[in-house]
Write a protein that holds these residues in place. Structure first.
Motif, PDB file in Angstrom:
ATOM      1  N   GLU A   1       8.974  19.647 -17.022  1.00  0.00           N
ATOM      2  CA  GLU A   1       8.956  18.218 -17.375  1.00  0.00           C
ATOM      3  C   GLU A   1       8.027  17.474 -16.434  1.00  0.00           C
ATOM      4  OE1 GLU A   1      12.513  16.083 -18.030  1.00  0.00           O
ATOM      5  OE2 GLU A   1      13.545  17.757 -19.006  1.00  0.00           O
ATOM      6  N   ALA A   2       7.095  16.726 -16.994  1.00  0.00           N
ATOM      7  CA  ALA A   2       6.123  16.011 -16.176  1.00  0.00           C
ATOM      8  C   ALA A   2       6.801  14.964 -15.312  1.00  0.00           C
ATOM      9  CB  ALA A   2       5.067  15.355 -17.058  1.00  0.00           C
ATOM     10  N   PRO A   3       6.453  14.865 -14.041  1.00  0.00           N
ATOM     11  CA  PRO A   3       6.985  13.797 -13.201  1.00  0.00           C
ATOM     12  C   PRO A   3       6.517  12.437 -13.704  1.00  0.00           C
ATOM     13  CG  PRO A   3       5.881  15.483 -11.892  1.00  0.00           C
ATOM     14  CD  PRO A   3       5.527  15.741 -13.315  1.00  0.00           C
ATOM     15  N   ALA A   4       7.281  11.416 -13.410  1.00  0.00           N
ATOM     16  CA  ALA A   4       6.906  10.059 -13.824  1.00  0.00           C
ATOM     17  C   ALA A   4       5.534   9.692 -13.269  1.00  0.00           C
ATOM     18  CB  ALA A   4       7.958   9.061 -13.331  1.00  0.00           C
ATOM     19  N   GLY A   5       4.689   9.198 -14.142  1.00  0.00           N
ATOM     20  CA  GLY A   5       3.357   8.758 -13.729  1.00  0.00           C
ATOM     21  C   GLY A   5       2.367   9.869 -13.485  1.00  0.00           C
ATOM     22  N   PHE A   6       2.715  11.103 -13.808  1.00  0.00           N
ATOM     23  CA  PHE A   6       1.816  12.223 -13.538  1.00  0.00           C
ATOM     24  C   PHE A   6       0.549  12.122 -14.389  1.00  0.00           C
ATOM     25  CE2 PHE A   6       0.157  16.449 -14.543  1.00  0.00           C
ATOM     26  CZ  PHE A   6      -0.006  16.990 -13.276  1.00  0.00           C
ATOM     27  N   VAL A   7      -0.585  12.313 -13.741  1.00  0.00           N
ATOM     28  CA  VAL A   7      -1.870  12.349 -14.423  1.00  0.00           C
ATOM     29  C   VAL A   7      -2.548  13.673 -14.070  1.00  0.00           C
ATOM     30  CG1 VAL A   7      -4.142  11.308 -14.677  1.00  0.00           C
ATOM     31  CG2 VAL A   7      -2.129   9.849 -14.367  1.00  0.00           C
ATOM     32  N   ALA A   8      -2.885  14.448 -15.084  1.00  0.00           N
ATOM     33  CA  ALA A   8      -3.518  15.733 -14.853  1.00  0.00           C
ATOM     34  C   ALA A   8      -5.033  15.570 -14.782  1.00  0.00           C
ATOM     35  CB  ALA A   8      -3.148  16.707 -15.964  1.00  0.00           C
ATOM     36  N   ASP A   9      -5.569  15.722 -13.597  1.00  0.00           N
ATOM     37  CA  ASP A   9      -7.029  15.745 -13.448  1.00  0.00           C
ATOM     38  C   ASP A   9      -7.593  17.082 -13.928  1.00  0.00           C
ATOM     39  OD1 ASP A   9      -7.390  13.166 -11.886  1.00  0.00           O
ATOM     40  OD2 ASP A   9      -5.990  14.239 -10.606  1.00  0.00           O
ATOM     41  N   THR A  10      -6.772  18.129 -13.802  1.00  0.00           N
ATOM     42  CA  THR A  10      -7.180  19.465 -14.218  1.00  0.00           C
ATOM     43  C   THR A  10      -6.046  20.099 -15.012  1.00  0.00           C
ATOM     44  OG1 THR A  10      -8.533  19.725 -12.215  1.00  0.00           O
ATOM     45  CG2 THR A  10      -7.945  21.734 -13.430  1.00  0.00           C
ATOM     46  N   VAL A  11      -6.367  20.659 -16.168  1.00  0.00           N
ATOM     47  CA  VAL A  11      -5.392  21.395 -16.969  1.00  0.00           C
ATOM     48  C   VAL A  11      -5.872  22.833 -17.081  1.00  0.00           C
ATOM     49  CG1 VAL A  11      -4.228  21.630 -19.190  1.00  0.00           C
ATOM     50  CG2 VAL A  11      -4.724  19.343 -18.271  1.00  0.00           C
ATOM     51  N   ILE A  12      -5.003  23.757 -16.697  1.00  0.00           N
ATOM     52  CA  ILE A  12      -5.321  25.183 -16.758  1.00  0.00           C
ATOM     53  C   ILE A  12      -4.467  25.809 -17.854  1.00  0.00           C
ATOM     54  CG2 ILE A  12      -5.278  27.374 -15.516  1.00  0.00           C
ATOM     55  CD1 ILE A  12      -5.610  25.781 -12.913  1.00  0.00           C
ATOM     56  N   ASP A  13      -5.103  26.465 -18.785  1.00  0.00           N
ATOM     57  CA  ASP A  13      -4.399  27.155 -19.860  1.00  0.00           C
ATOM     58  C   ASP A  13      -3.794  28.440 -19.304  1.00  0.00           C
ATOM     59  OD1 ASP A  13      -3.448  28.339 -22.142  1.00  0.00           O
ATOM     60  OD2 ASP A  13      -5.384  28.401 -23.190  1.00  0.00           O
ATOM     61  N   GLY A  14      -2.459  28.524 -19.331  1.00  0.00           N
ATOM     62  CA  GLY A  14      -1.782  29.676 -18.752  1.00  0.00           C
ATOM     63  C   GLY A  14      -1.594  30.842 -19.700  1.00  0.00           C
ATOM     64  N   ALA A  15      -2.137  30.767 -20.900  1.00  0.00           N
ATOM     65  CA  ALA A  15      -1.987  31.869 -21.848  1.00  0.00           C
ATOM     66  C   ALA A  15      -2.584  33.152 -21.264  1.00  0.00           C
ATOM     67  CB  ALA A  15      -2.676  31.522 -23.166  1.00  0.00           C
ATOM     68  N   ASP A  16      -1.835  34.245 -21.375  1.00  0.00           N
ATOM     69  CA  ASP A  16      -2.282  35.552 -20.893  1.00  0.00           C
ATOM     70  C   ASP A  16      -2.589  35.557 -19.399  1.00  0.00           C
ATOM     71  OD1 ASP A  16      -2.167  36.639 -23.529  1.00  0.00           O
ATOM     72  OD2 ASP A  16      -4.103  35.680 -23.953  1.00  0.00           O
ATOM     73  N   ARG A  17      -1.868  34.709 -18.662  1.00  0.00           N
ATOM     74  CA  ARG A  17      -2.014  34.658 -17.217  1.00  0.00           C
ATOM     75  C   ARG A  17      -0.634  34.782 -16.567  1.00  0.00           C
ATOM     76  NH1 ARG A  17      -6.101  35.343 -19.162  1.00  0.00           N
ATOM     77  NH2 ARG A  17      -8.136  34.367 -18.813  1.00  0.00           N
ATOM     78  N   LEU A  18      -0.617  35.237 -15.321  1.00  0.00           N
ATOM     79  CA  LEU A  18       0.612  35.316 -14.533  1.00  0.00           C
ATOM     80  C   LEU A  18       0.406  34.548 -13.245  1.00  0.00           C
ATOM     81  CD1 LEU A  18       3.464  36.593 -14.027  1.00  0.00           C
ATOM     82  CD2 LEU A  18       2.255  38.436 -12.812  1.00  0.00           C
ATOM     83  N   ALA A  19       1.279  33.578 -12.991  1.00  0.00           N
ATOM     84  CA  ALA A  19       1.222  32.817 -11.741  1.00  0.00           C
ATOM     85  C   ALA A  19       2.155  33.473 -10.723  1.00  0.00           C
ATOM     86  CB  ALA A  19       1.641  31.372 -11.985  1.00  0.00           C
TER      87      ALA A  19
END
Length: 427
Positions: A37-55
């Motif tokens: 869940e996005a924090p209040a007021g969160f603004v994403a300067d960068t979005v990384i697509d996590g498909a087929d990735r492991l963090a």
């Protein structure tokens, strides 16, 4: 700066173990601020697509010497004493401070590329290491290697270490420990002095202990005690201590380490290459010792790749203990992450809200990770580090799609070639 990693499989804490779950990961500033869940007021300067990735939480190299990166493949197939006293130390004596800056950057580039975000470094020129850390964006705990016999607070190495601590208040990715080198290079009075300074300043300690048989034999001959007892009696364990190696330790030594909450760093590749043996890792774990993982320097390991260490630490002990169950894949992964963070007192080592945003993203569409059935087992047994695609440290992207953003590798390579030529280390 806000980073959103969207829909990624992530290794997250699940009680005393880890689990792989799919999450949206929100990063604001230096920390992980939310999952899903996005924090209040969160603004994403960068979005990384996590498909087929492991963090994964960034790996923590709990014992190394990054200045030794220029000594890779030059001191091989030697006994420990010949390696140290007749090969490595003569090179060290000829190093200039600037050499250690470039060598440390070389080691850090290798670590970032293989998913390591933090390292615990015993150095000769810590000012240069600190400079390299500032430039690379990595997190590090560093200390000047301290050697001596007498109780002398004017010791130039100790003074240099304390000076660098004072000079680095502007970089919260840098922290410090006092680094007495080893029982065989520090007399009891010198160790007591270091222990006193550590207590007075609230500093942790990083030291080599019981790395080889000769060390233990000489300690018994000269002092009628083990290296662990020698260090304990000097007061070193009165401060939070990270002890590298601990290969030649007795049952009594293991109890001492556990009772004094000493974290032990095992370095399997280096220990094997120098013919020093294996730390009793399952026995240490059974006694409640916090065991973490390190590479040691490239002069004795030849690599700074924590994935190789994970494979070795689990496989070695399964073989030497005649059981496949003495160290699990999950325990292995925690040695390289959460246990290292605990040893160094860092708010890293896990992907969870409130932790510092140090993590790596691995490409799952690679042969070594396919099929994607048990990903924690894959991290311990089949991954080799080449799967690492993106690395985030302190909430900043330092490698994006395998491109280093903070280190000019071509410049580093050029400087290392120049240094090796000056030192006569080139082919």
């Amino acid at each position: 700066m806000g980073i959103l990693i969207k829909g990624v499989l992530a290794v997250v804490p699940a009680g005393d173990a880890d689990a792989v779950e799919r999450h949206d990961i929100y990063i604001e500033g230096k920390k992980i601020t939310a999952l899903d869940e996005a924090p209040a007021g969160f603004v994403a300067d960068t979005v990384i697509d996590g498909a087929d990735r492991l963090a994964i939480p960034g790996l923590i190299n709990a014992h190394t010497h990054t200045y030794m990166s220029m000594m890779r493949n030059i001191a091989d197939d030697l006994s420990f004493t010949d390696w140290l006293f007749n090969t490595v130390q003569p090179i060290e004596d000829r190093l200039e401070p600037e050499d250690c800056y470039w060598a440390s950057l070389l080691g850090q580039a290798e670590m970032i590329r293989s998913g390591t975000t933090c390292f615990n470094d015993q150095q000769m020129h810590i000012h240069q290491t600190g400079r390299a850390v500032r430039d690379s964006g990595m997190r590090a705990v560093i200390g000047r290697g301290l050697v001596g016999d007498a109780y002398d607070r004017s010791d130039y190495r100790l003074a240099e270490a304390l000076e660098e601590m004072a000079d680095s208040a502007d970089c919260d990715r840098l922290s410090f420990r006092l680094n007495p080198h080893a029982p065989y290079s520090c007399g009891p009075d010198y160790l007591r002095m270091v222990a006193d300074v550590a207590r007075e300043r609230g500093l942790g300690i990083h030291i080599h202990i019981a790395e080889g048989q000769a060390e233990s034999d000489n300690m018994w001959r000269d002092h009628h005690c083990t290296p662990v007892e020698y260090v304990r009696d000097a007061g070193i364990f009165d401060s939070p201590t990270v002890a590298a190696h601990c290969i030649r330790v007795s049952e009594s030594d293991i109890r001492i380490l556990a009772d004094n909450h000493v974290s032990v760093v095992t370095n399997p590749a280096s220990n094997m290459k120098l013919g020093n043996g294996f730390a009793p890792v399952p026995e240490l774990m059974a006694a409640g010792v916090n065991v973490c993982l390190g590479t040691d320097g490239a002069a004795s390991n030849n690599a700074q790749n924590m994935f190789r260490e994970m494979q070795l630490v689990s496989l070695i002990h399964k073989g030497t203990h005649d059981t496949s169950q003495c160290i699990s894949a999950d325990e292995t992964f925690r040695m390289a992450t959460a246990n290292g963070a605990r040893a160094l007192g860092l708010n890293t080592g896990a992907i969870e809200v409130g932790r510092l945003a140090d993590m790596a993203l691995l490409d799952l569409d690679t042969p070594s990770m396919m099929p994607n059935n048990n990903l924690i087992a894959a991290l311990a047994y089949s991954a080799n580090g080449s799967e690492v695609e993106t690395v985030i440290i302190d909430g900043k992207i330092v490698m994006d799609h395998r491109e280093l953003l903070t280190i000019d590798e071509e410049r580093v390579f050029s400087e290392i070639r120049r240094i090796c030529h000056r030192l006569g280390l080139d082919a």
